[in-house]
Design a protein around this motif. Structure first.
Motif, PDB file in Angstrom:
ATOM      1  N   VAL A   8       0.820  -1.214   0.000  1.00 29.92           N
ATOM      2  CA  VAL A   8       0.000   0.000   0.000  1.00 29.92           C
ATOM      3  C   VAL A   8       0.853   1.262   0.000  1.00 29.92           C
ATOM      4  N   ALA A   9       1.889   1.290   0.817  1.00 29.33           N
ATOM      5  CA  ALA A   9       2.666   2.529   0.922  1.00 29.33           C
ATOM      6  C   ALA A   9       4.020   2.232   1.543  1.00 29.33           C
ATOM      7  N   SER A  10       4.866   3.226   1.464  1.00 26.88           N
ATOM      8  CA  SER A  10       6.121   3.182   2.201  1.00 26.88           C
ATOM      9  C   SER A  10       5.870   3.883   3.534  1.00 26.88           C
ATOM     10  N   ALA A  11       6.357   3.312   4.615  1.00 27.65           N
ATOM     11  CA  ALA A  11       6.055   3.848   5.947  1.00 27.65           C
ATOM     12  C   ALA A  11       6.489   5.302   6.091  1.00 27.65           C
ATOM     13  N   ASP A  12       7.590   5.688   5.454  1.00 24.14           N
ATOM     14  CA  ASP A  12       8.055   7.074   5.601  1.00 24.14           C
ATOM     15  C   ASP A  12       7.173   8.085   4.869  1.00 24.14           C
ATOM     16  N   LYS A  13       6.287   7.605   4.006  1.00 21.44           N
ATOM     17  CA  LYS A  13       5.353   8.503   3.302  1.00 21.44           C
ATOM     18  C   LYS A  13       4.078   8.746   4.102  1.00 21.44           C
TER      19      LYS A  13
END
Ligand code: FES
Length: 149
Positions: free
Chosen positions: A51-56
């Protein structure tokens, strides 16, 4: 008498071969028919969607995506971890919205409120929002587990 026995034996063998042929042909048809139908009866398997990169997704941020059946799911960084919830209200199916400044989900149809974990805070919804497992790998990629269609 011997002729009669021969005919009986011939008749028996003929019927035996015919029965074996029918058994094989119906068995083959049943096998392919069942093979064709069996995926419909197979239990859906869980799938992990990136779903996403955690830093985003800093604390309070969210992103919405669709699962394999097209259902909308929101992934929220609550500050204490990631939470994935269905956006479909459990009252009558309206879409809920994450309100980061108040840390809750709001359903505008009948003023339903859910906390960050999807539990009902107030309003008519009869149960919590549907929740999905979240996994973060060693590269900080955030996955959500959904059922295959
Ligand atoms: S549909 Fe959400 S509160 Fe009624």
């Amino acid at each position: 008498m011997a002729e009669n026995e021969k005919q009986t034996r011939r008749s028996f063998l003929s019927r035996l071969w015919m029965g074996a042929g029918l058994f094989l042909s119906y068995g083959t048809a049943a096998f392919y028919g069942f093979s064709f139908l069996s995926p419909r009866f197979r239990k859906p398997q869980p799938r992990r969607i990136l779903v996403a990169s955690a830093d985003k997704l800093p604390p309070g941020a969210s992103t919405t995506f669709k699962d394999l059946s097209g259902r909308k799911i929101v992934l929220v960084n609550s500050g204490g971890g990631f939470i994935a919830l269905s956006t479909t209200c459990t009252h009558l199916g309206c879409t809920t919205y994450w309100e980061p400044e108040k840390s809750h989900f709001f359903c505008p149809c009948h003023n339903g409120y859910f906390d960050v974990n999807g539990n009902v805070v107030s309003g008519p919804p009869p149960r919590p929002l549907d929740k999905f497992e979240v996994f973060v790998d060693e590269n900080d990629n955030v996955f959500v587990e959904v059922k295959e269609v």
